[in-house]
Design a protein around this motif. Sequence first.
Motif, PDB file in Angstrom:
ATOM      1  N   LYS A 249       0.944  -1.154   0.050  1.00  0.00           N
ATOM      2  CA  LYS A 249       0.017   0.524   0.117  1.00  0.00           C
ATOM      3  C   LYS A 249       0.581   1.341   0.248  1.00  0.00           C
ATOM      4  CE  LYS A 249      -3.538   2.552   2.986  1.00  0.00           C
ATOM      5  NZ  LYS A 249      -4.690   2.047   3.450  1.00  0.00           N
ATOM      6  N   ALA A 250       1.867   1.334   0.150  1.00  0.00           N
ATOM      7  CA  ALA A 250       2.490   2.664   0.527  1.00  0.00           C
ATOM      8  C   ALA A 250       2.985   2.879  -0.523  1.00  0.00           C
ATOM      9  CB  ALA A 250       4.090   2.335   1.748  1.00  0.00           C
ATOM     10  N   THR A 251       3.769   2.203  -1.228  1.00  0.00           N
ATOM     11  CA  THR A 251       4.252   1.814  -2.759  1.00  0.00           C
ATOM     12  C   THR A 251       3.128   2.896  -3.293  1.00  0.00           C
ATOM     13  OG1 THR A 251       5.925   0.471  -2.722  1.00  0.00           O
ATOM     14  CG2 THR A 251       5.449   0.578  -4.330  1.00  0.00           C
ATOM     15  N   ARG A 252       1.731   1.735  -3.633  1.00  0.00           N
ATOM     16  CA  ARG A 252       0.377   2.434  -4.444  1.00  0.00           C
ATOM     17  C   ARG A 252       0.755   4.189  -3.789  1.00  0.00           C
ATOM     18  NH1 ARG A 252      -1.650  -2.610  -2.935  1.00  0.00           N
ATOM     19  NH2 ARG A 252      -3.317  -1.196  -2.215  1.00  0.00           N
ATOM     20  N   LEU A 253       0.301   4.211  -2.400  1.00  0.00           N
ATOM     21  CA  LEU A 253       0.807   5.259  -2.160  1.00  0.00           C
ATOM     22  C   LEU A 253       1.464   6.645  -2.534  1.00  0.00           C
ATOM     23  CD1 LEU A 253      -1.111   4.962   0.581  1.00  0.00           C
ATOM     24  CD2 LEU A 253      -2.432   5.662  -1.593  1.00  0.00           C
TER      25      LEU A 253
ATOM     26  N   LEU B  64       4.249   6.478  -1.276  1.00  0.00           N
ATOM     27  CA  LEU B  64       5.199   7.038   0.604  1.00  0.00           C
ATOM     28  C   LEU B  64       6.197   5.801   0.413  1.00  0.00           C
ATOM     29  CD1 LEU B  64       2.470   7.256   2.157  1.00  0.00           C
ATOM     30  CD2 LEU B  64       3.420   8.982   1.493  1.00  0.00           C
ATOM     31  N   TYR B  65       7.014   5.191   0.057  1.00  0.00           N
ATOM     32  CA  TYR B  65       7.502   3.611  -0.185  1.00  0.00           C
ATOM     33  C   TYR B  65       8.649   3.340   0.920  1.00  0.00           C
ATOM     34  CZ  TYR B  65      11.821   5.808  -3.366  1.00  0.00           C
ATOM     35  OH  TYR B  65      12.514   6.065  -3.867  1.00  0.00           O
TER      36      TYR B  65
END
Lengths: 257, 257, 257, 257
Positions: C101-105, C107-108
């Motif tokens: 989810k972080a990568t999709r947002l 915010l990796y």
Amino acid sequence: MKSLVLEKKQALSLRDFPAIDKAEETLAPHDVRIKIHTVGICGSDVHYYTHGHIAPFVVNAPMILGHEASGTVIEVGTVVTSLKEGDRVCMEPGIPDPSSKATRLGLYNIDPAVRFWATPPVHGILRPTCVHPEAFTFKLPDNVSFAEAAMVEPLAVGVHAATKARVRPGDNAVVLGAGPIGLVTALAALAAGCARVYVTDLAQRKLDIAGSLSPAIVPVNAQSENLVDIVLSHTDGWGVDVVFEATGFPPCCQSCL
Amino acid sequence: MKSLVLEKKQALSLRDFPAIDKAEETLAPHDVRIKIHTVGICGSDVHYYTHGHIAPFVVNAPMILGHEASGTVIEVGTVVTSLKEGDRVCMEPGIPDPSSKATRLGLYNIDPAVRFWATPPVHGILRPTCVHPEAFTFKLPDNVSFAEAAMVEPLAVGVHAATKARVRPGDNAVVLGAGPIGLVTALAALAAGCARVYVTDLAQRKLDIAGSLSPAIVPVNAQSENLVDIVLSHTDGWGVDVVFEATGFPPCCQSCL
Amino acid sequence: MKSLVLEKKQALSLRDFPAIDKAEETLAPHDVRIKIHTVGICGSDVHYYTHGHIAPFVVNAPMILGHEASGTVIEVGTVVTSLKEGDRVCMEPGIPDPSSKATRLGLYNIDPAVRFWATPPVHGILRPTCVHPEAFTFKLPDNVSFAEAAMVEPLAVGVHAATKARVRPGDNAVVLGAGPIGLVTALAALAAGCARVYVTDLAQRKLDIAGSLSPAIVPVNAQSENLVDIVLSHTDGWGVDVVFEATGFPPCCQSCL
Amino acid sequence: MKSLVLEKKQALSLRDFPAIDKAEETLAPHDVRIKIHTVGICGSDVHYYTHGHIAPFVVNAPMILGHEASGTVIEVGTVVTSLKEGDRVCMEPGIPDPSSKATRLGLYNIDPAVRFWATPPVHGILRPTCVHPEAFTFKLPDNVSFAEAAMVEPLAVGVHAATKARVRPGDNAVVLGAGPIGLVTALAALAAGCARVYVTDLAQRKLDIAGSLSPAIVPVNAQSENLVDIVLSHTDGWGVDVVFEATGFPPCCQSCL
């Protein structure tokens, strides 16, 4: 009707206050005169009563309390166009310097020169009438009562917080504190698009009110429940997108980080 | 069940499509296999059928149509954790390159390398089953139907627009166009905090639907009413805070400015 | 060349580390192999050496230190296109889960699943060679030295801070702390448009370095000078627009507010 | 010294203008009187001269031109504190209504009630002296000349654009148009953190000026070069992060999209 005067720390009287009547005898072109109907009591009013000061502001002379007010326009200045006699209104309690840098930047609420009701030496609004600039007096829709209108000032604190936080549709938020400011912030966060708002407090009585406001508000008792565990389990380990601190209690600030 | 294949411009057939079955025979560790339940028909599907191309994308070989889909998970890859057999799901139709600059920047939706369903040469989803990455497959809450779930993709267009527009609580907005994208954008703008959304169109039938969605939506018939006059009279001459263009018609773009 | 291994708290050795050679024997299609040239020593490396742990991360087994690195590509995976043998590069030390989810947002960097060099149990980069994804390996311009390139990772902390702070042209900023992170943050704030940056510290030696970096940096000795007085007198009582906290010392966080 | 008066379309005269002397005889408490030193000529001045109107603003009576000005304070109002006689200053040409909604929102530049110099029926500043509010009069640093100060108004257009565009450090930008506004926008974009700014125009003479301002400005001749090809080849196919339109030419607006 009389004015509610904080004569000094822990000494209130309900009496006439001729000084302010005299100061407001004449109406400037951009001003309106308002018959006060309803005034809310803020924590700051109570704090001045109890302690006689807030931070650098000290009650050195009798001061009228109150800054959350609604009423009816009874006279308008010569160039006023948006209001007329008989209009039901609420008022913004702080009048900034219109020439200040803060005003030019759209930050008039933090103008160091702001004159804010019931902040020494500026008198408050628990009095029969007041004179106020048209620009900071707002006509009420018919479906808003005087009591609701007196709540617009604290509600605006929540709306401002949700706006500054740049809430996006679907965000989850935490509000620390279920006092009046915590509750209006939770409601404003929902109005700004939050999908769910976790509200924490130590007082179950306040949390019950919070929970009754919306099915999207999740009350969390900070004494008996673990906020972080609840949030992480609801969000597949992700956490919330925004945290609002509405307790003023330093350890809560730390927990935001 | 068969696949709906656009054989060439204006020639559809409902038939087996062995090539895709073969391509999706094996399941990679991060993938899930989904039995398709419902697929929406997008304007782009109709456009490919009618014209055989959209901008640089040309239908040179038979292509399965459809990209708005919901279904049920029937098999999961070896490292999948968030989904299991039997889960009802909807899917994101574009799979970006996970190593791309766009993905690293959080802009995977505009990754030039995205593989998007029903955009030549990538097949669409009007077929019995598909294999899809877990990361772009989302479990449905119990109260969302398959039909609603197939609408999540167009709805996301509106939510993304409202998010990019940084709508603030109390803003007023205009949406130009009352087609499906206009309507989901209006609803998303309200969910993001808009107080009122003016929706314009030439087709009264579409405006009637818009007006039925919320008392905060004001339909404006661009043929018989003057949007600017209406907006200015409602807002004391101020205008709206945000304009969404959902017609694709150049003069409408101009009117946004 | 050998690897620098933290065998346990306060015990370093320079030795071969066959386990990692074995783990990196083969090159995946998207990876490159890099001969390490220069590695910076971060405060976290020193902290692991001194204390054996940082927060929940404990050194339970020998671990190679170092995460600020530059080097030369010596082998490329089969689908790598942006890099070739001989390219001088620097590397991002944390590899997120590309499906998270972080990568999709976008915010990796805060992906809970990130694998970050020299954070137990992930080995660091003070070793002869490493295998790394193309997506997190960046070709150097000719005018950037290996030593400068090894500083890109800490510099990125400052650039990220200035970006998140939404610095506007002409803003004034305070940076609390003149350590390496404070200094790169001050430089990044200037690059982002700040007109003036006040940097505070207790160590005059560090402040002298800060002051030498730019005439727009104003060093303030927190022991002998009053930051608030200086800022208010320079800004006609207005204060600064942005504060960066780069000390990690709780009273400094409080002073930001 | 005389005033430069646009008597009517294409008819200028240099003459006394007693009406304005009379209107500015007295100084309000917040005002200052300024001896004008330098005034820039804007495209709008030329347009009023050539065409006699801009959009709804029509020159129906003699009007003094000019709105980009610097000068020296020669008298201050009774409550002025930030300025004194002898101060070198530049001035903001538009005076908003301090009570307006636009002012309260920090958008005073778009206040419909703004009184803007040299916009009928408001006189401009090509005259010997003027009276102006302290709040919109800015003291010059010693190293800024009167000529540079007269350029602050157009420069502010560029700074405002770069601020609204939320430029981040390292962004690449395109500026369409190498006229004065295009050039100040390019410089402001660099000051706001842009790494590289592509400036396009048809006039090579203007592009040569653009290219001479900074090595980070890349002039592109829209007649002989292909902007999109150049940008894509410089950015590995990514494109730019921000586009500024400074031509006012509709096809250029379209190319932004």
